[in-house]
Scaffold this motif. Structure first.
Motif, mmCIF file in Angstrom:
data_model
loop_
_atom_site.group_PDB
_atom_site.id
_atom_site.type_symbol
_atom_site.label_atom_id
_atom_site.label_comp_id
_atom_site.label_asym_id
_atom_site.label_seq_id
_atom_site.Cartn_x
_atom_site.Cartn_y
_atom_site.Cartn_z
ATOM 1 N N VAL A 35 0.858 -1.188 0.000
ATOM 2 C CA VAL A 35 0.000 0.000 0.000
ATOM 3 C C VAL A 35 0.892 1.234 0.000
ATOM 4 C CG1 VAL A 35 -1.829 1.286 1.188
ATOM 5 C CG2 VAL A 35 -1.798 -1.229 1.298
ATOM 6 N N LEU A 96 -9.788 -1.546 1.624
ATOM 7 C CA LEU A 96 -8.676 -2.416 1.228
ATOM 8 C C LEU A 96 -8.697 -3.728 2.010
ATOM 9 C CD1 LEU A 96 -5.678 0.043 0.797
ATOM 10 C CD2 LEU A 96 -6.943 -1.189 -0.970
ATOM 11 N N LEU A 105 -2.138 -5.304 5.391
ATOM 12 C CA LEU A 105 -1.908 -4.136 4.541
ATOM 13 C C LEU A 105 -0.582 -3.528 4.979
ATOM 14 C CD1 LEU A 105 -5.484 -2.551 4.742
ATOM 15 C CD2 LEU A 105 -4.604 -4.198 3.055
#
Length: 148
Positions: A35, A96, A105
């Protein structure tokens, strides 16, 4: 072998997705979902990645009003930015997490925190801890074995 970030513990605060931080340089795919939280795109990063603009330090490092200011002033400005974008940050991370269930993440930027670089991903991790009670560890790959 890579040191994997922990999944959110069962007693984690409600709504905490599994999060970790790392540099683009040391990220490996088995750590989780890449990310990007940087203003600029990583030119030589070879992995697919997601982007959370609300965590990028727009207007913090290159803005004229911060030129020559110490890092703690920039960090405070970044905290204020995240405070003002809290709902956007949480919505983006939630989306997400929903899109990548069960995966960590991994929030990425360029600095080498192990070498002492000031880094907004560390500031973001601290903001998550201070404001939400979330633990967001820094992860890095295990050192390569040496063959003699």
């Amino acid at each position: 072998m890579t040191e994997h970030p922990p999944e959110a513990p069962p007693d984690a605060p409600a709504g905490q997705p599994p999060l970790a931080t790392c540099s683009f340089k040391t990220y490996t795919r088995d750590m989780g979902v890449a990310v990007r939280i940087t203003v600029g795109r990583p030119r030589f990063f070879r992995h697919p990645y997601e982007f959370v603009a609300a965590l990028a330090p727009f207007g913090i490092f290159n803005a004229p009003e911060f030129e020559g200011k110490p890092m703690d002033v920039k960090e405070a400005a970044f905290y204020r930015r995240l405070d003002s974008k809290r709902e956007e940050v949480l919505a983006a991370l939630g989306a997400l997490a929903d899109a990548h269930p069960g995966r960590t993440l991994v929030l990425l930027c360029y600095e080498d925190v192990h070498a002492g670089d000031a880094c907004h991903r560390t500031w973001a991790a601290n903001w998550f801890a201070d404001r939400l009670g979330w633990d967001v560890p820094e992860v890095s790959p295990a050192p390569e074995p040496r063959l003699f």
